[in-house]
Design an enzyme around this catalytic site. Structure first.
Site, PDB file in Angstrom:
ATOM      1  N   SER A 141       9.856  -3.407   3.954  1.00 47.58           N
ATOM      2  CA  SER A 141       8.738  -4.259   4.368  1.00 47.58           C
ATOM      3  C   SER A 141       8.619  -5.420   3.398  1.00 47.58           C
ATOM      4  O   SER A 141       8.922  -5.282   2.203  1.00 47.58           O
ATOM      5  CB  SER A 141       7.426  -3.469   4.367  1.00 47.58           C
ATOM      6  OG  SER A 141       6.314  -4.338   4.530  1.00 47.58           O
ATOM      7  N   TYR A 154       0.924   1.705  -0.236  1.00 50.91           N
ATOM      8  CA  TYR A 154       1.920   1.455   0.806  1.00 50.91           C
ATOM      9  C   TYR A 154       2.994   0.491   0.301  1.00 50.91           C
ATOM     10  O   TYR A 154       4.196   0.753   0.441  1.00 50.91           O
ATOM     11  CB  TYR A 154       1.252   0.874   2.056  1.00 50.91           C
ATOM     12  CG  TYR A 154       2.273   0.380   3.055  1.00 50.91           C
ATOM     13  CD1 TYR A 154       3.021   1.282   3.803  1.00 50.91           C
ATOM     14  CD2 TYR A 154       2.532  -0.982   3.208  1.00 50.91           C
ATOM     15  CE1 TYR A 154       3.995   0.841   4.685  1.00 50.91           C
ATOM     16  CE2 TYR A 154       3.499  -1.428   4.085  1.00 50.91           C
ATOM     17  CZ  TYR A 154       4.232  -0.514   4.826  1.00 50.91           C
ATOM     18  OH  TYR A 154       5.200  -0.948   5.687  1.00 50.91           O
TER      19      TYR A 154
END
Length: 264
Positions: A141, A154
């Site tokens: 990501s 995260y």
């Protein structure tokens, strides 16, 4: 192209989003696909709607190494020659500063995004190495590189994915196995809905005024990595919507979902 001509691809988190679309794209391109996820109903639907009949649904939780090992050891003979692994399974839970975060949410992200990836890699990679060629694609990501409000744990799990990908390249030198990492930005899948505990209205609000990436965009990036000549290793692909800026957040609104993988 004959079914299975390009070998077998294992895709984790294949019940929705990036994983589902990647499984479909690879099946269309001549791979036999082991579609791995927890949701049996979604996997059955994926296999039933596969026009070439190349997708094998395998129900397993990447966090459960023993169960995952059993599932992989029970693959039909046609699916033994694994040449590709797409580590896609992952999730994000909750927003907020670290000092007010939920330890259960942290644990779930770490168990899935880090331990789950290691479980799948640890069980599948020896099979790929043994055949002398293949490719691992880890889905990261842009959150690993660009901080955003409330994304602490995260983002840290995705930084782990990126760094592990680079170290895998070193470990696998001389084996014929390549390693790539695909790092998406904002993408509209079920990912944000999971993060917001099923609040669809709140999830949809993230994309107001912006055209996000699609699961197709990410699947095509994975496919492009795999399609390069054996002499080429694509270390990293970073892709974002044209309208997304690097700050990952918009004034006066909740922080944008940064992009990432789908539920296990």
């Amino acid at each position: 192209m004959a079914q299975g001509e390009r070998g077998v691809a294992v895709v984790s988190g294949a019940s929705s989003g990036f994983g589902e679309r990647t499984a479909q794209v690879l099946a269309r391109q001549g791979y036999l696909v082991v579609a791995l996820a927890r949701r049996a109903d979604r996997l059955r639907a994926l296999a039933e709607h596969d026009p070439v009949g190349a997708i094998l649904p395998v129900v397993a939780d990447v966090r459960d190494r023993e169960g995952l090992d059993r599932a992989l050891n029970q693959l039909p003979e046609d699916f033994h020659d694994i040449s590709v692994l797409v580590n896609n399974a992952g999730q994000s839970r909750g927003f907020g500063p670290l000092q007010s975060g939920r330890d259960d949410a942290w644990r779930e992200m770490i168990d899935t995004n880090i331990t789950g990836l290691l479980n799948v890699g640890g069980l599948v990679l020896p099979r790929i190495v043994a055949r002398g060629s293949g490719h691992v694609v880890n889905i990261g990501s842009i959150a690993a590189h660009y901080p955003y409000l409330g994304g602490n744990v995260y983002a840290a799990t995705k930084a782990f994915v990126h760094q592990l990908s680079l170290n895998m390249r070193v470990d696998l030198q001389g084996t014929g196995v390549r390693v790539s990492c695909v790092a998406p930005g904002m993408a509209k899948t079920e990912f944000a809905k999971v993060r917001y505990d099923g609040d669809e209205e709140r999830a949809n609000a993230l994309y107001a005024g912006l055209e996000p990436l699609t699961a197709e965009d990410v699947a095509e990036a994975v496919s492009w990595c795999l399609a390069q000549p054996a002499r080429v290793n694509v270390n990293m692909i970073e892709l974002m919507p044209s309208e997304q800026h690097f700050g990952l957040g918009f004034a006066g609104s909740p922080p944008a979902s940064p992009g990432g993988t789908d539920d296990v």
